[in-house]
Design a protein around this motif. Structure first.
Motif, PDB file in Angstrom:
ATOM      1  N   HIS A  41     -12.005   5.424   9.519  1.00  0.00           N
ATOM      2  CA  HIS A  41     -10.929   6.559   9.889  1.00  0.00           C
ATOM      3  C   HIS A  41     -11.789   7.937   9.786  1.00  0.00           C
ATOM      4  O   HIS A  41     -10.638   8.704   9.942  1.00  0.00           O
ATOM      5  CB  HIS A  41      -9.888   6.240   8.343  1.00  0.00           C
ATOM      6  CG  HIS A  41      -9.296   5.151   7.890  1.00  0.00           C
ATOM      7  ND1 HIS A  41      -7.698   5.056   8.630  1.00  0.00           N
ATOM      8  CD2 HIS A  41      -9.286   3.581   7.119  1.00  0.00           C
ATOM      9  CE1 HIS A  41      -7.272   3.019   8.271  1.00  0.00           C
ATOM     10  NE2 HIS A  41      -8.309   3.380   7.336  1.00  0.00           N
TER      11      HIS A  41
ATOM     12  N   GLU B 136     -10.250   9.189  12.557  1.00  0.00           N
ATOM     13  CA  GLU B 136      -8.362  10.188  13.095  1.00  0.00           C
ATOM     14  C   GLU B 136      -8.476  11.916  12.315  1.00  0.00           C
ATOM     15  O   GLU B 136      -9.363  12.307  11.540  1.00  0.00           O
ATOM     16  CB  GLU B 136      -7.595   9.294  12.139  1.00  0.00           C
ATOM     17  CG  GLU B 136      -7.568   8.456  12.063  1.00  0.00           C
ATOM     18  CD  GLU B 136      -7.409   6.996  11.088  1.00  0.00           C
ATOM     19  OE1 GLU B 136      -5.880   7.900  10.424  1.00  0.00           O
ATOM     20  OE2 GLU B 136      -7.205   5.774  10.691  1.00  0.00           O
TER      21      GLU B 136
ATOM     22  N   THR C  29      -4.367   7.080   2.506  1.00  0.00           N
ATOM     23  CA  THR C  29      -4.557   7.212   1.255  1.00  0.00           C
ATOM     24  C   THR C  29      -5.218   8.061   1.262  1.00  0.00           C
ATOM     25  O   THR C  29      -5.505   8.650  -0.614  1.00  0.00           O
ATOM     26  CB  THR C  29      -5.102   5.352   0.638  1.00  0.00           C
ATOM     27  OG1 THR C  29      -4.191   4.650   1.123  1.00  0.00           O
ATOM     28  CG2 THR C  29      -5.540   4.969  -1.179  1.00  0.00           C
TER      29      THR C  29
ATOM     30  N   ASN D   1       1.044  -0.763  -0.073  1.00  0.00           N
ATOM     31  CA  ASN D   1      -0.091   0.126   0.365  1.00  0.00           C
ATOM     32  C   ASN D   1       1.429   1.289  -0.261  1.00  0.00           C
ATOM     33  O   ASN D   1       0.321   2.061  -0.242  1.00  0.00           O
ATOM     34  CB  ASN D   1      -0.696  -0.332   1.275  1.00  0.00           C
ATOM     35  CG  ASN D   1       0.271   0.373   2.186  1.00  0.00           C
ATOM     36  OD1 ASN D   1       1.296  -0.431   2.868  1.00  0.00           O
ATOM     37  ND2 ASN D   1      -1.073   0.561   3.284  1.00  0.00           N
TER      38      ASN D   1
ATOM     39  N   ASN E 165       0.317   4.537  -1.957  1.00  0.00           N
ATOM     40  CA  ASN E 165       0.130   5.127  -1.841  1.00  0.00           C
ATOM     41  C   ASN E 165       0.484   6.884  -2.115  1.00  0.00           C
ATOM     42  O   ASN E 165       1.070   8.149  -2.682  1.00  0.00           O
ATOM     43  CB  ASN E 165       0.479   5.728  -0.371  1.00  0.00           C
ATOM     44  CG  ASN E 165      -0.871   4.526   0.521  1.00  0.00           C
ATOM     45  OD1 ASN E 165      -1.631   4.670  -0.381  1.00  0.00           O
ATOM     46  ND2 ASN E 165      -0.840   4.447   1.994  1.00  0.00           N
TER      47      ASN E 165
ATOM     48  N   SER F  36      -8.638   0.330  -4.765  1.00  0.00           N
ATOM     49  CA  SER F  36      -9.743   0.147  -4.104  1.00  0.00           C
ATOM     50  C   SER F  36     -10.336  -1.668  -4.879  1.00  0.00           C
ATOM     51  O   SER F  36     -10.847  -1.937  -3.976  1.00  0.00           O
ATOM     52  CB  SER F  36     -10.905   1.045  -4.171  1.00  0.00           C
ATOM     53  OG  SER F  36     -12.333   1.051  -3.574  1.00  0.00           O
TER      54      SER F  36
ATOM     55  N   GLU G 255      -5.365  -2.496   0.980  1.00  0.00           N
ATOM     56  CA  GLU G 255      -5.449  -2.215   2.000  1.00  0.00           C
ATOM     57  C   GLU G 255      -5.627  -0.285   1.733  1.00  0.00           C
ATOM     58  O   GLU G 255      -4.383   0.281   1.353  1.00  0.00           O
ATOM     59  CB  GLU G 255      -4.786  -2.532   3.264  1.00  0.00           C
ATOM     60  CG  GLU G 255      -4.706  -1.670   4.719  1.00  0.00           C
ATOM     61  CD  GLU G 255      -3.499  -1.955   5.549  1.00  0.00           C
ATOM     62  OE1 GLU G 255      -3.983  -1.721   6.359  1.00  0.00           O
ATOM     63  OE2 GLU G 255      -2.678  -2.361   5.263  1.00  0.00           O
ATOM     64  N   ILE G 256      -6.344   0.541   2.232  1.00  0.00           N
ATOM     65  CA  ILE G 256      -6.257   1.568   1.978  1.00  0.00           C
ATOM     66  C   ILE G 256      -6.730   1.695   3.362  1.00  0.00           C
ATOM     67  O   ILE G 256      -7.124   1.744   4.424  1.00  0.00           O
ATOM     68  CB  ILE G 256      -7.802   2.128   1.231  1.00  0.00           C
ATOM     69  CG1 ILE G 256      -7.539   1.505  -0.527  1.00  0.00           C
ATOM     70  CG2 ILE G 256      -7.737   3.748   1.151  1.00  0.00           C
ATOM     71  CD1 ILE G 256      -9.262   1.947  -0.927  1.00  0.00           C
ATOM     72  N   ASN G 257      -5.937   2.955   3.169  1.00  0.00           N
ATOM     73  CA  ASN G 257      -5.241   3.767   5.192  1.00  0.00           C
ATOM     74  C   ASN G 257      -5.822   5.099   4.807  1.00  0.00           C
ATOM     75  O   ASN G 257      -5.648   5.784   3.719  1.00  0.00           O
ATOM     76  CB  ASN G 257      -4.156   3.048   5.773  1.00  0.00           C
ATOM     77  CG  ASN G 257      -2.887   3.566   4.838  1.00  0.00           C
ATOM     78  OD1 ASN G 257      -2.833   4.244   4.048  1.00  0.00           O
ATOM     79  ND2 ASN G 257      -1.895   2.576   5.025  1.00  0.00           N
ATOM     80  N   SER G 258      -4.757   5.866   6.764  1.00  0.00           N
ATOM     81  CA  SER G 258      -5.325   7.481   6.286  1.00  0.00           C
ATOM     82  C   SER G 258      -4.387   7.922   5.195  1.00  0.00           C
ATOM     83  O   SER G 258      -4.447   9.202   4.988  1.00  0.00           O
ATOM     84  CB  SER G 258      -4.786   7.775   7.284  1.00  0.00           C
ATOM     85  OG  SER G 258      -3.849   7.295   7.982  1.00  0.00           O
TER      86      SER G 258
ATOM     87  N   THR H 147     -15.374   2.523   6.647  1.00  0.00           N
ATOM     88  CA  THR H 147     -13.494   1.749   7.361  1.00  0.00           C
ATOM     89  C   THR H 147     -12.871   2.125   7.914  1.00  0.00           C
ATOM     90  O   THR H 147     -11.806   1.919   8.832  1.00  0.00           O
ATOM     91  CB  THR H 147     -12.886   1.818   6.458  1.00  0.00           C
ATOM     92  OG1 THR H 147     -11.911   3.683   5.819  1.00  0.00           O
ATOM     93  CG2 THR H 147     -12.613   1.361   5.053  1.00  0.00           C
TER      94      THR H 147
END
Length: 716
Positions: free
Chosen positions: A375, A378, A346, A309, A313, A336, A341-344, A373
């Motif tokens: 997030h 955050e 991303t 990821n 990113n 996607s 895995e998509i996180n903050s 998800t």
């Protein structure tokens, strides 16, 4: 071999385990038993290590049972291997129970437990273990301190880290390169770069780990020049960099968009055998993307064999930062769909990209994914959402996002304050600034850009000057060029041009293009040729190829009737090969973005748009609208141009929006240049006769039109 003994088997089992061939090591153990040879502690320890490396907890427990039956479970080597098994397989409860059952005063076991609770990010238990081992007379060694320090680093417990550092000094381990490297890494990651550098410089023998920790720390905290200087110093001293060092140096090049230097460091990494390294590959993707090299960025991305990821990113973030927002959003969609895995890290760049192209619909879709998800709690993600809604004209949604945030930092306050300022809510911005100070949130340079802009938008000259003076006197902040530009704008908007010129001449720093351009723009509004020519002369020296300077100067001469001077300015622009940026407006209708130029004839519905525009003009005239004669054209030019050629792009976009969107949908138009006085007046009348909300974002701010009134109160 015709004959194999225990030593033969142990040697091969140990070698296979160390090299990661765990399955082969276990198969060989079975064959050893079939050959009626008895494994010893070394054999079982090697097998336990093999199980640890592949997470085979169940098989490891079987070997533990075997060790108990064979009467060797209390062996010091086996104890370490068993504890390591349970820790690496994340069975911390069993690990702790086994640890308590041991009687050997073995510092290795204590160190393993420190690692165990560090993996769980359990600082309290880690510190208990660290304290208890010393109470029982177990002296920490060179592996003890790094274990607890890494936990302090990951949990950002700088106070406790400093206490451990004190003990390191007392026990003399500050001269140990390994311990010092971890200390450098901790301070660097926690932003205490001065502390890290002091330890680094005192080291008599520096290894590649200590150099890399310092370089990575500088790069992570955006001290890019320092990182590259240290990387060069390391090479000059004959230290060969590792993959992390190369990746950090390339990341530093990305930070300052030093493309050529980054490519040179990449070549060195390849020569050193790191051409396929993931961290180097990710850094290279970021370098090309942030430098706007789209094709090269994709090529570097495709070369990464096992993308993670971070790879995705790096590409998305790089494109968003370099202005290739459509590429960033397309990649986000691909990521996607690919199940990554998509996180903050991303979501942040994706939302920023949507904000920069004013795509609020896509931004809201991403916001929905953020909530889904988990997030949305955050802080950093919420911050970019505030910016998204503010940039897309939805200041109420930005406000709602801000006040619903569970935790806010200075970026949150700055985002909301800037949003208020851009939307003309100057008094709200200043009220928010006072709330911010009362809550103990320290303002920074970004804060004061918002505050000074807010004062400028609502004409609070004296208050703005006081806020500017307080930067240095109260908050210890040295004003930057953008703050001086805000003050010039504040004075210029209020017609205090002589005072604005004096302010520019008395600046302690050299006025930059932004300051001079702001002064020249004010001179057009207030038709002041003398000060305008003063500002223009500086601008032409600073940016001789910038079309905006020539256009502004030309417009100033036009509004004051100096047609000869205007023509000479245009000719100078032509002679120097400088091209004017055309005015352009955008509006989104039915998921499609429609762009218009002044007098545009290329739209498929051009006839309907101009017919509807004529109807709007008639209705506006009946309600009191009087068109302002185009002051930028002389009489001959107005006669030569057709009636449609001087219609500005925002009028066409608004007419198309009124034709195409339902009566309950606000009209959102974005323009690349500043809206002119006639268009601004016209939109006020149109908002009244159509009973529609019209939001226009020009190059400077937002205008919210409703019922014949603009949010800027005709002060822009």
């Amino acid at each position: 071999m015709l004959q194999r003994d225990e030593v033969s088997y142990n040697s091969l089992i140990s070698g296979l385990s160390q090299q990661g061939y765990s399955d082969k090591a276990i198969e060989l153990f079975k064959k050893m038993c079939l050959d009626c040879l008895k494994p010893d502690c070394v054999t079982v320890a090697s097998l336990l290590s093999a199980c640890s490396s592949v997470g085979a907890l169940l098989v490891g427990k079987q070997f533990h049972s075997y060790a108990i039956k064979a009467g060797m479970s209390s062996d010091i080597i086996l104890e370490g291997a068993l504890l390591d098994l349970y820790v690496k397989c994340s069975d911390i409860k069993t690990a702790h129970e086994f640890f308590l059952s041991t009687e050997t005063e073995n510092v290795v076991l204590w160190n393993v437990m420190l690692v165990a609770y560090g993996l769980l990010d359990n600082l309290n238990e880690s510190f208990k273990i660290f304290t208890q081992m010393q109470m029982e007379g177990i002296e920490p060694n060179q592996f003890t301190y790094p274990s607890i320090l890494r936990t302090c680093s990951s949990l950002r417990a700088v106070d406790l880290g400093e206490q451990i550092h004190t003990q390191v000094l007392k026990t003399g381990f500050q001269f140990n390169v390994y311990v010092s490297s971890v200390l450098i890494d901790m301070y660097a990651k926690l932003g205490k770069l001065d502390h890290a550098l002091k330890i680094f410089r005192r080291l008599k023998e520096k290894d590649v780990v200590s150099w890399t920790a310092m370089i990575a720390g500088y790069a992570q905290h955006e001290k890019f020049a320092e990182a590259l200087n240290l990387f060069k110093e390391m090479q000059d001293q004959g230290i060969h960099s590792d993959n992390i060092g190369f990746a950090s140096a390339i990341s530093a090049c990305a930070g300052i968009q030093a493309l050529n230097q980054g490519q040179q460091i990449h070549a060195q990494a390849c020569v050193s055998g790191y051409s396929d390294d993931l961290s180097v590959g990710n850094a290279l993707v970021s370098l090309y993307a942030r430098c706007g090299k789209v094709r090269d960025a994709y090529f570097a991305f495709d070369k990464i064999f096992s993308k993670d990821n971070i790879s995705w990113n790096s590409l998305i973030s790089g494109f968003a930062q370099s202005g290739h927002c459509e590429e960033a959003l397309s990649l986000f969609s691909q990521m996607s769909k690919a199940g990554q895995e998509i996180n903050s890290f991303t979501f942040g760049p994706a939302v920023s990209a949507a904000a920069n192209v004013a795509n609020v619909k896509l931004g809201k879709q991403i916001h929905a994914m953020i909530i889904k998800t988990g997030h949305d709690s955050e802080t950093e993600v919420s911050n970019v959402l505030i910016t998204l809604y503010a940039k897309c004209g939805n200041i109420d949604d930005a406000e709602r996002q801000f006040f619903e945030m569970p935790e806010k930092n200075e970026i949150s306050w700055n985002a909301m304050l800037t949003g208020y300022s851009q939307h003309g809510h100057g008094f709200k911005a200043l009220s928010l600034f006072e709330d911010m100070k009362q809550l103990g949130v320290l303002p920074n340079h970004v804060t004061f850009v918002g505050v000074l802009s807010a004062c400028s938008h609502v004409g609070l000259v004296d208050e703005g000057i006081k806020y500017f003076q307080s930067m240095r006197e109260v908050h210890g902040l040295v004003p930057k060029p953008e703050h001086y530009a805000c003050v010039v704008d504040l004075l210029g908007r209020s017609g205090l041009l002589s005072r604005a010129r004096r302010f520019v001449e008395e600046m302690p720093i050299q006025p930059d293009a932004m300051v001079c351009r702001t002064l020249l723009s004010a001179c057009i509004v207030h038709k002041n040729i003398d000060i305008g020519e003063f500002a223009a002369s500086h601008l032409l020296e600073l940016e001789p190829k910038d079309s905006a300077t020539y256009v502004l100067l030309s417009n100033m001469y036009a509004v004051t009737g100096k047609w000869g001077c205007r023509d000479r300015t245009r000719q100078m622009m032509k002679d120097r090969g400088v091209k004017k940026e055309p005015g352009r407006s955008w509006i989104e209708v039915n998921n499609s973005v429609h762009a218009f130029f002044a007098g545009d004839q290329k739209h498929p519905n051009v006839d309907k748009i101009y017919e509807y525009l004529r109807d709007l003009n008639e209705l506006a005239a009946e309600n009191g609208y009087i068109p302002q004669t185009n002051s930028l054209l002389n009489d001959a030019e107005r006669r030569q141009k057709g009636p449609t050629q001087i219609i500005h792009s925002e009028k066409l976009a608004i007419a198309f929006g009124l034709l195409s969107l339902s009566s309950s949908t606000p009209i959102h138009v974005f323009k690349n240049l500043r809206v002119c006085g006639d268009c601004h007046n016209w939109i006020k009348y149109v908002s009244k006769i159509s009973d529609r909300v019209i939001v226009v974002r020009d190059s400077y701010r937002f205008h919210h039109f409703k019922g014949g009134i603009c949010s800027c109160k005709d002060y822009w």
